[in-house]
Motif scaffolding. Sequence first.
Motif, PDB file in Angstrom:
ATOM      1  N   ILE A   1     -29.861 -20.612  23.961  1.00 35.31           N
ATOM      2  CA  ILE A   1     -30.491 -21.191  25.136  1.00 35.31           C
ATOM      3  C   ILE A   1     -31.507 -20.216  25.708  1.00 35.31           C
ATOM      4  CG2 ILE A   1     -30.101 -21.820  27.522  1.00 35.31           C
ATOM      5  CD1 ILE A   1     -27.696 -23.285  26.732  1.00 35.31           C
ATOM      6  N   LEU A   2     -31.005 -19.017  25.913  1.00 39.40           N
ATOM      7  CA  LEU A   2     -31.931 -18.027  26.440  1.00 39.40           C
ATOM      8  C   LEU A   2     -32.500 -17.177  25.349  1.00 39.40           C
ATOM      9  CD1 LEU A   2     -29.686 -17.869  29.304  1.00 39.40           C
ATOM     10  CD2 LEU A   2     -32.154 -18.013  29.633  1.00 39.40           C
ATOM     11  N   GLY A   3     -31.828 -17.272  24.202  1.00 36.18           N
ATOM     12  CA  GLY A   3     -32.320 -16.500  23.066  1.00 36.18           C
ATOM     13  C   GLY A   3     -33.775 -16.816  22.819  1.00 36.18           C
ATOM     14  N   GLU A   4     -34.094 -18.061  23.032  1.00 36.11           N
ATOM     15  CA  GLU A   4     -35.469 -18.460  22.838  1.00 36.11           C
ATOM     16  C   GLU A   4     -36.381 -17.718  23.814  1.00 36.11           C
ATOM     17  OE1 GLU A   4     -38.255 -22.068  21.865  1.00 36.11           O
ATOM     18  OE2 GLU A   4     -36.099 -22.305  21.798  1.00 36.11           O
ATOM     19  N   PHE A   5     -35.874 -17.590  25.015  1.00 33.30           N
ATOM     20  CA  PHE A   5     -36.641 -16.839  26.012  1.00 33.30           C
ATOM     21  C   PHE A   5     -36.604 -15.346  25.722  1.00 33.30           C
ATOM     22  CE2 PHE A   5     -36.218 -20.305  29.340  1.00 33.30           C
ATOM     23  CZ  PHE A   5     -37.572 -20.576  29.322  1.00 33.30           C
ATOM     24  N   TYR A   6     -35.426 -14.938  25.214  1.00 29.99           N
ATOM     25  CA  TYR A   6     -35.185 -13.505  25.199  1.00 29.99           C
ATOM     26  C   TYR A   6     -35.179 -12.877  23.831  1.00 29.99           C
ATOM     27  CZ  TYR A   6     -34.253 -13.004  30.111  1.00 29.99           C
ATOM     28  OH  TYR A   6     -34.399 -12.938  31.458  1.00 29.99           O
TER      29      TYR A   6
ATOM     30  N   MET B   1     -42.114 -29.009  16.237  1.00 32.88           N
ATOM     31  CA  MET B   1     -42.720 -29.498  17.472  1.00 32.88           C
ATOM     32  C   MET B   1     -42.831 -31.012  17.449  1.00 32.88           C
ATOM     33  SD  MET B   1     -43.585 -27.090  19.593  1.00 32.88           S
ATOM     34  CE  MET B   1     -42.979 -25.447  19.337  1.00 32.88           C
ATOM     35  N   ALA B   2     -43.469 -31.492  16.401  1.00 37.67           N
ATOM     36  CA  ALA B   2     -43.718 -32.935  16.314  1.00 37.67           C
ATOM     37  C   ALA B   2     -42.396 -33.694  16.280  1.00 37.67           C
ATOM     38  CB  ALA B   2     -44.536 -33.256  15.075  1.00 37.67           C
ATOM     39  N   ALA B   3     -41.418 -33.138  15.567  1.00 38.87           N
ATOM     40  CA  ALA B   3     -40.119 -33.801  15.460  1.00 38.87           C
ATOM     41  C   ALA B   3     -39.484 -33.920  16.840  1.00 38.87           C
ATOM     42  CB  ALA B   3     -39.202 -33.011  14.539  1.00 38.87           C
ATOM     43  N   GLY B   4     -39.574 -32.847  17.577  1.00 39.12           N
ATOM     44  CA  GLY B   4     -39.002 -32.830  18.926  1.00 39.12           C
ATOM     45  C   GLY B   4     -39.651 -33.898  19.793  1.00 39.12           C
ATOM     46  N   TYR B   5     -40.913 -34.010  19.613  1.00 39.74           N
ATOM     47  CA  TYR B   5     -41.670 -34.975  20.395  1.00 39.74           C
ATOM     48  C   TYR B   5     -41.207 -36.395  20.077  1.00 39.74           C
ATOM     49  CZ  TYR B   5     -45.642 -37.701  22.015  1.00 39.74           C
ATOM     50  OH  TYR B   5     -46.425 -38.637  22.600  1.00 39.74           O
ATOM     51  N   ASP B   6     -40.996 -36.613  18.765  1.00 36.80           N
ATOM     52  CA  ASP B   6     -40.533 -37.937  18.335  1.00 36.80           C
ATOM     53  C   ASP B   6     -39.189 -38.288  18.940  1.00 36.80           C
ATOM     54  OD1 ASP B   6     -42.011 -37.710  15.061  1.00 36.80           O
ATOM     55  OD2 ASP B   6     -42.771 -38.524  16.961  1.00 36.80           O
ATOM     56  N   SER B   7     -38.299 -37.339  18.872  1.00 44.67           N
ATOM     57  CA  SER B   7     -36.954 -37.627  19.340  1.00 44.67           C
ATOM     58  C   SER B   7     -36.942 -37.956  20.834  1.00 44.67           C
ATOM     59  CB  SER B   7     -36.014 -36.452  19.059  1.00 44.67           C
ATOM     60  OG  SER B   7     -36.387 -35.339  19.842  1.00 44.67           O
ATOM     61  N   ALA B   8     -37.967 -37.490  21.514  1.00 48.07           N
ATOM     62  CA  ALA B   8     -38.036 -37.780  22.947  1.00 48.07           C
ATOM     63  C   ALA B   8     -38.267 -39.259  23.198  1.00 48.07           C
ATOM     64  CB  ALA B   8     -39.156 -36.978  23.585  1.00 48.07           C
TER      65      ALA B   8
ATOM     66  N   ILE C   1     -34.987 -27.717  25.680  1.00 48.16           N
ATOM     67  CA  ILE C   1     -35.257 -27.012  24.433  1.00 48.16           C
ATOM     68  C   ILE C   1     -35.369 -28.026  23.291  1.00 48.16           C
ATOM     69  CG2 ILE C   1     -34.287 -25.391  22.756  1.00 48.16           C
ATOM     70  CD1 ILE C   1     -33.136 -23.863  25.242  1.00 48.16           C
ATOM     71  N   GLN C   2     -34.496 -29.018  23.351  1.00 49.51           N
ATOM     72  CA  GLN C   2     -34.555 -30.068  22.318  1.00 49.51           C
ATOM     73  C   GLN C   2     -35.867 -30.834  22.398  1.00 49.51           C
ATOM     74  OE1 GLN C   2     -31.131 -32.351  23.255  1.00 49.51           O
ATOM     75  NE2 GLN C   2     -29.718 -30.970  22.184  1.00 49.51           N
ATOM     76  N   GLN C   3     -36.348 -30.960  23.603  1.00 44.96           N
ATOM     77  CA  GLN C   3     -37.569 -31.743  23.819  1.00 44.96           C
ATOM     78  C   GLN C   3     -38.830 -30.881  23.757  1.00 44.96           C
ATOM     79  OE1 GLN C   3     -37.661 -34.910  23.942  1.00 44.96           O
ATOM     80  NE2 GLN C   3     -35.499 -35.391  24.180  1.00 44.96           N
TER      81      GLN C   3
ATOM     82  N   GLY D   1     -25.469 -32.009  24.774  1.00 45.08           N
ATOM     83  CA  GLY D   1     -25.837 -30.761  25.437  1.00 45.08           C
ATOM     84  C   GLY D   1     -24.719 -29.745  25.348  1.00 45.08           C
ATOM     85  N   ARG D   2     -23.495 -30.201  25.606  1.00 50.25           N
ATOM     86  CA  ARG D   2     -22.366 -29.269  25.615  1.00 50.25           C
ATOM     87  C   ARG D   2     -22.158 -28.673  24.229  1.00 50.25           C
ATOM     88  NH1 ARG D   2     -18.066 -32.439  26.910  1.00 50.25           N
ATOM     89  NH2 ARG D   2     -19.106 -33.027  28.816  1.00 50.25           N
ATOM     90  N   ASP D   3     -22.263 -29.547  23.208  1.00 47.09           N
ATOM     91  CA  ASP D   3     -22.081 -29.058  21.847  1.00 47.09           C
ATOM     92  C   ASP D   3     -23.099 -27.978  21.506  1.00 47.09           C
ATOM     93  OD1 ASP D   3     -20.062 -30.789  21.613  1.00 47.09           O
ATOM     94  OD2 ASP D   3     -21.168 -32.302  20.430  1.00 47.09           O
ATOM     95  N   GLU D   4     -24.302 -28.306  21.852  1.00 48.70           N
ATOM     96  CA  GLU D   4     -25.379 -27.343  21.581  1.00 48.70           C
ATOM     97  C   GLU D   4     -25.119 -26.032  22.308  1.00 48.70           C
ATOM     98  OE1 GLU D   4     -28.100 -29.244  19.013  1.00 48.70           O
ATOM     99  OE2 GLU D   4     -28.167 -27.218  19.865  1.00 48.70           O
TER     100      GLU D   4
END
Lengths: 327, 267
Positions: A32-37, A1-8, A121-123, A21-24
């Motif tokens: 992408i949705l796996g996180e949701f699903y 979480m904190a890392a994501g915040y930093d990168s923002a 998701i990255q953020q 984005g495309r690579d990811e």
Amino acid sequence: MAAGYDSAESNYTDDECSTQGRDELISNQTNILGEFYKNHREEEYNRGHNLELFPESPDVTFKESCIVGIDEAGRGPVLGPMVYGICYCPVSKTDTLASLGFADSKELKPSKRDTLMQIMIQQSGMIGRGVEVLSPNYISNCMLARDKINLNVISHNTAIRMIRRLLERGVNISLVLLDTVGDAKSYEKKLNKEFEGKFKIEVHIKADSKFPIVGAASICAKVVRDWCLDNWVFKENVNFTSKLGSGYTGDPNTKAWLSGNLDKVFGYPNIVRFGWSTCRKKLEKAYQVEWEDEEDNDNPKIESFFGKGKVAKSHPFFTERFLENPK
Amino acid sequence: MFEARLLNGSLWKKIIESIKDVVEDANWECSGSGISLQGMDSSHVALVSLHLKSDAFDPYRCDRNISLGLSSTNLSKILKCSSNDDSVIIRTSEASDNVSFIFESSNSEKVSQFDLKLMNIDSEHLGIPDMEYDSIVKMPSNEFQRICRDLSLLGESVQIACTKDGVQFTSSGSIGSGKISLRPNITAENLDDTVNIELNEAVLLTFALRYLNFFTKATSLAPRVILSFKTEHPLVVEYQIQDIGYLKFYLAPKIEDDDTKQTTTPD
């Protein structure tokens, strides 16, 4: 979480974000949705149920006062779920959000939406998000129940539920921005009454194009809605032909699907919202149900008790002209 | 030529209002002895039988038996155009496809004529045999109307039990049940208020309240109603129209399946 915040903190340029984005996207297609699903595969994928998918809230959203955006995707279509999206981030990050390119989902290409979803998701350390998927079956049931619940009320209640969910987690909300459903004024009033002025609530027409945070919510909703339709698992054990299309009745693919997949006995599978007049009209072509009148079943006919009597002659006006009723 | 004048024209109105919920189209059979009508409701569960003696009319002229096919709804519409103290003349001839209804005010100052087109109705006619009934209840007609109306708040059908102790009406439905008992009462001051039970054999029968509520529309025709019961036979609900005729309704009893019997009789 904190890392994501930093990168923002580091500002993306347009190029960077699309490449990355495309690579990811390619490597994490399911992610992408796996996180949701992730907890909702296969058997749980029973589309008769609504899904509530709220990834963990970023820590920063508990500390700093946050702006919240809510928007929906798929109110109008006859096929598939209606998805509500919610996004929230610290008020101080509003500008960052705008620079990341969040805007009205309807004005973005699907690939761009996926990219932005990826960025979100990255953020995860900065932007919190959640979706509620209201299954078509649930919508049908609400709209066709004896005490009918119309789509506006379903929408209002969903938004209220989502805000409450953030409150329960302890997210520090200072402002909620929503796209309007029905009359903006009365919707705002309803929400203010519900939350007793604990924070500011603003309902706007086209909020998704005015505020990046609502745009982000609309992207969440739209991406999940599209994904649901593309990956729909039919509970019914039938092979349905052709493409679903967007689910909107104006879409030729959707039209063709509705015409081609009507079972004369069983009607449509649960992906269809049965409350829609398009669907009702199509179903008129299916076999109709005749309900036997139960009341008269246990009442025998009066003729069974009496014999035939003498039938009086017809009026001469008819007999003389050989007028008879058709048998 | 057929002509019949009824001084008390409002009687026609009452008769039509009493039968129109049960029979839609019916043949009015006119003969030397009077006017009669027989008809069934659309689901053939109930039957109406009406007879008015020729004595009731003045003048009454019927040269040849004639059958007048009319719709009760239309007849009701036409008769509503008459005033209550009008006399009503019904006139037609063999050659005509019309029946005329002529309303004459009591002071003879206003005469209205309405012509109704005849219909050719194929009606089945049932022969109703004379029979011995197990039980005959005579009671105030408004009391019977009240009972039927009240019990239909609770259920769709009424179970009627006649015993030497009295007559009992029971109905039950999803909200609860109701039971109304009447004891024979022959000492009432007014003869019309008495409840009189002639009993050869006790009976227990079930009828659809929907129809009984149609029948009791005839309550204004007579102060008394006569209910004749026979096991596994239709109920007769009879209204005597003064001394000039009768209106009888027949209703087939409901057949109770075994399930309902088990729940109604205590073990």
